[in-house]
Write a protein that holds these residues in place. Structure first.
Motif: not given
Length: 327
Positions: A309-327
């Motif tokens: 298993l290779m891990y994705t940086p948490v920074r990317q995971a958070v950025a992807e979640d923020i991108a789903t939001l309507t600010l």
């Protein structure tokens, strides 16, 4: 290429399950999903998933629905940091596990992959956590019932059920509807004015990495009885809030509460919720405060070494979640 299997999945419509099912189908497996409301599972049906009507809290029909499956991937659980009626945690996370594992035993499935959580270890005296760490106190009902549910699974392992258990860290990724995603949304929308328990923290993991870990744990041939912590990157609560602020361009919450005052404030807000019947202010209750204060930390290499298993940086995971939001 892995031999195609018939796989029975619980929790297929959830945050992790919705990432898991397409992976299984892409690898040539046949998927049968337990769903409470088949008429609302059109996405799964469109993918070619066989839908089995049922509920982990109702044992009737579970074994019959599971019969003929090679593997069971059990993801269904109740994850929340606040419920007025906390009996739902035991109902789903403990009794639900018992019902599903009994059905798997009755249906003679060849392998079970059970998805637990890092919270199952409680506040372990062994820090950072290892797969063989001792269990410590559990600060709220969710943590307690995740461990109690694991003990149920262990009892079926002792009866010969071939189980592999995964313990993901704090799962994060695009469209996260759970506690971490709710935290991100409050921060981004500037509805979070308080910071607390800044020295505690969690090992975070991308939701896609958890789905991949489940597939790899299922397909590995010699790992029955093994346990895997899933996650690598630890962030303190302060570092996590700083990351969200940086990626969203929003300011940090202005008020920092000392730990003792934070616990007292959470207890007061919880009482206020009971008095008024309104949702908890700022999502802050005694349970959520104890969750944040406890946290958990691990950086296990076992899933990397044994599952590749290779891990994705948490920074990317958070950025992807923020991108789903309507600010």
């Amino acid at each position: 290429m892995t031999t195609s299997r018939i796989i029975f999945v619980t929790g297929a419509t959830g945050f992790i399950g919705s990432r898991l099912v397409p992976r299984l189908l892409k690898r040539g497996h046949t998927v049968k999903a337990l769903v409470r409301h088949p008429e609302q599972a059109g996405r799964l049906r469109a993918l070619g998933v066989q839908l089995q009507s049922g509920d982990v809290t109702r044992p009737d029909g579970l074994a019959e629905g599971m019969r003929g499956a090679d593997w069971l991937l059990h993801l269904a659980n109740h994850y929340s940091l606040h419920e007025r009626d906390e009996s739902i945690f035991a109902h789903v996370n403990v009794q639900g596990n018992r019902n599903v594992m009994q059905a798997a035993l009755d249906a003679a499935v060849e392998k079970v992959v059970h998805i637990s959580s890092g919270v199952s270890y409680g506040v372990s005296p062994d820090q950072p956590l290892r797969e063989d760490s001792r269990v410590g106190p559990h600060p709220n009902a969710y943590w307690r019932t995740k461990h109690a549910g694991d003990e149920v699974v262990q009892s079926f392992k002792d009866q010969g059920l071939p189980v592999v258990t995964l313990y993901p860290g704090a799962v994060v990724g695009p469209g996260d509807p759970n506690a971490t995603g709710q935290w991100i949304r409050r921060l981004v929308r500037q509805r979070q004015v308080l910071r607390a328990f800044e020295g505690s923290g969690f090992t975070f993991v991308h939701v896609e990495d958890v789905a991949e870990a489940i597939v790899r744990a299922a397909e590995r041939e010699d790992n029955v009885g093994e346990r895997y912590l899933i996650g690598q990157e630890y962030l303190t609560n302060r570092a996590f809030v700083e990351l969200v602020a940086e990626l969203s361009g929003r300011p940090m919450p202005p008020i920092v509460l000392p730990d003792r005052l934070a616990h007292a404030s959470a207890a007061f807000l919880e009482k206020l919720e009971k008095w008024t019947g309104l949702p908890p202010l700022l999502g802050f209750t005694g349970n959520s405060a104890r969750h944040l204060a406890a946290g958990f930390r691990f950086g296990s290499s076992k899933a990397k070494d044994e599952l590749g298993l290779m891990y994705t940086p948490v920074r990317q995971a958070v950025a992807e979640d923020i991108a789903t939001l309507t600010l």
